[in-house]
Motif scaffolding. Structure first.
Motif, PDB file in Angstrom:
ATOM      1  N   MET A   8       0.855  -1.198   0.000  1.00 26.53           N
ATOM      2  CA  MET A   8       0.000   0.000   0.000  1.00 26.53           C
ATOM      3  C   MET A   8       0.883   1.237   0.000  1.00 26.53           C
ATOM      4  O   MET A   8       1.987   1.216   0.546  1.00 26.53           O
ATOM      5  CB  MET A   8      -0.871   0.047   1.270  1.00 26.53           C
ATOM      6  CG  MET A   8      -1.843  -1.094   1.466  1.00 26.53           C
ATOM      7  SD  MET A   8      -3.141  -1.252   0.215  1.00 26.53           S
ATOM      8  CE  MET A   8      -4.096   0.249   0.454  1.00 26.53           C
ATOM      9  N   VAL A  21     -11.263   6.236  -7.794  1.00 22.50           N
ATOM     10  CA  VAL A  21     -12.280   5.256  -7.401  1.00 22.50           C
ATOM     11  C   VAL A  21     -13.317   5.919  -6.500  1.00 22.50           C
ATOM     12  O   VAL A  21     -14.522   5.737  -6.675  1.00 22.50           O
ATOM     13  CB  VAL A  21     -11.632   4.047  -6.696  1.00 22.50           C
ATOM     14  CG1 VAL A  21     -12.694   3.147  -6.065  1.00 22.50           C
ATOM     15  CG2 VAL A  21     -10.780   3.251  -7.672  1.00 22.50           C
ATOM     16  N   GLY A  35     -13.299   7.431   2.135  1.00 24.20           N
ATOM     17  CA  GLY A  35     -11.916   7.412   1.692  1.00 24.20           C
ATOM     18  C   GLY A  35     -11.615   6.106   0.979  1.00 24.20           C
ATOM     19  O   GLY A  35     -12.213   5.078   1.289  1.00 24.20           O
ATOM     20  N   VAL A  36     -10.729   6.163   0.005  1.00 26.70           N
ATOM     21  CA  VAL A  36     -10.346   4.964  -0.738  1.00 26.70           C
ATOM     22  C   VAL A  36      -8.835   4.996  -0.931  1.00 26.70           C
ATOM     23  O   VAL A  36      -8.276   6.026  -1.318  1.00 26.70           O
ATOM     24  CB  VAL A  36     -11.037   4.892  -2.126  1.00 26.70           C
ATOM     25  CG1 VAL A  36     -10.625   3.641  -2.865  1.00 26.70           C
ATOM     26  CG2 VAL A  36     -12.548   4.961  -2.001  1.00 26.70           C
ATOM     27  N   ARG A  37      -8.189   3.884  -0.608  1.00 25.40           N
ATOM     28  CA  ARG A  37      -6.765   3.743  -0.905  1.00 25.40           C
ATOM     29  C   ARG A  37      -6.622   2.478  -1.736  1.00 25.40           C
ATOM     30  O   ARG A  37      -7.188   1.439  -1.412  1.00 25.40           O
ATOM     31  CB  ARG A  37      -5.923   3.577   0.365  1.00 25.40           C
ATOM     32  CG  ARG A  37      -6.044   4.694   1.367  1.00 25.40           C
ATOM     33  CD  ARG A  37      -5.338   5.955   0.990  1.00 25.40           C
ATOM     34  NE  ARG A  37      -3.887   5.870   1.140  1.00 25.40           N
ATOM     35  CZ  ARG A  37      -3.063   6.850   0.742  1.00 25.40           C
ATOM     36  NH1 ARG A  37      -3.538   7.947   0.179  1.00 25.40           N
ATOM     37  NH2 ARG A  37      -1.766   6.728   0.890  1.00 25.40           N
ATOM     38  N   GLN A  38      -5.867   2.558  -2.817  1.00 25.93           N
ATOM     39  CA  GLN A  38      -5.678   1.367  -3.644  1.00 25.93           C
ATOM     40  C   GLN A  38      -4.234   0.902  -3.597  1.00 25.93           C
ATOM     41  O   GLN A  38      -3.302   1.703  -3.671  1.00 25.93           O
ATOM     42  CB  GLN A  38      -6.114   1.648  -5.092  1.00 25.93           C
ATOM     43  CG  GLN A  38      -6.044   0.380  -5.929  1.00 25.93           C
ATOM     44  CD  GLN A  38      -6.743   0.496  -7.270  1.00 25.93           C
ATOM     45  OE1 GLN A  38      -7.666   1.266  -7.426  1.00 25.93           O
ATOM     46  NE2 GLN A  38      -6.297  -0.277  -8.235  1.00 25.93           N
ATOM     47  N   GLY A  39      -4.068  -0.381  -3.435  1.00 29.32           N
ATOM     48  CA  GLY A  39      -2.734  -0.963  -3.421  1.00 29.32           C
ATOM     49  C   GLY A  39      -2.697  -2.204  -4.274  1.00 29.32           C
ATOM     50  O   GLY A  39      -3.615  -2.456  -5.053  1.00 29.32           O
TER      51      GLY A  39
END
Lengths: 76, 76
Positions: A8, A21, A35-39
């Protein structure tokens, strides 16, 4: 033997994919996405006897950019 | 409330990213890497009250291409 490596972006590093996203979900009517985190996730099939230390070494040298990314290793 | 969505290519779908990682690891001297599959992980911060069904809906409509990808949802 299987290992799963999850990579991440570190907190504070801008995540344009995640932001894209998030706004797409909002535009599609999904409220409540704060909230969005992309890994990325990398599943490794390993020969028996491979150690977790070797997988960590793979992460440090290739799989993660440790300047901006953190990783975690799960051995299954 | 947090949800983690993991999206992987279905078995049998060619994974060029995974193949590239596999050959790079081999070239770096990591023996014993028999297979690599790469996917993505999406961490969602959700407002309280969001249901797992809504997250599944997000996966079906945006986060995964269900023709070639499978996904799993973990709510934390």
């Amino acid at each position: 033997m299987k290992a799963t490596v999850t990579v991440m972006l570190k907190p504070g590093v801008l995540d344009p994919q995640g932001e894209a996203v998030k706004s797409a979900l909002g535009a599609m009517g999904f409220d409540g996405v704060e909230g969005v985190r992309q890994g990325k996730v990398i599943e490794l099939d390993l020969a028996p006897g491979t150690t977790e230390a070797q997988v960590t070494d793979m992460c440090e040298k290739l799989l993660a950019n440790t300047v901006i990314e953190s990783y975690r290793v799960e051995i299954a």
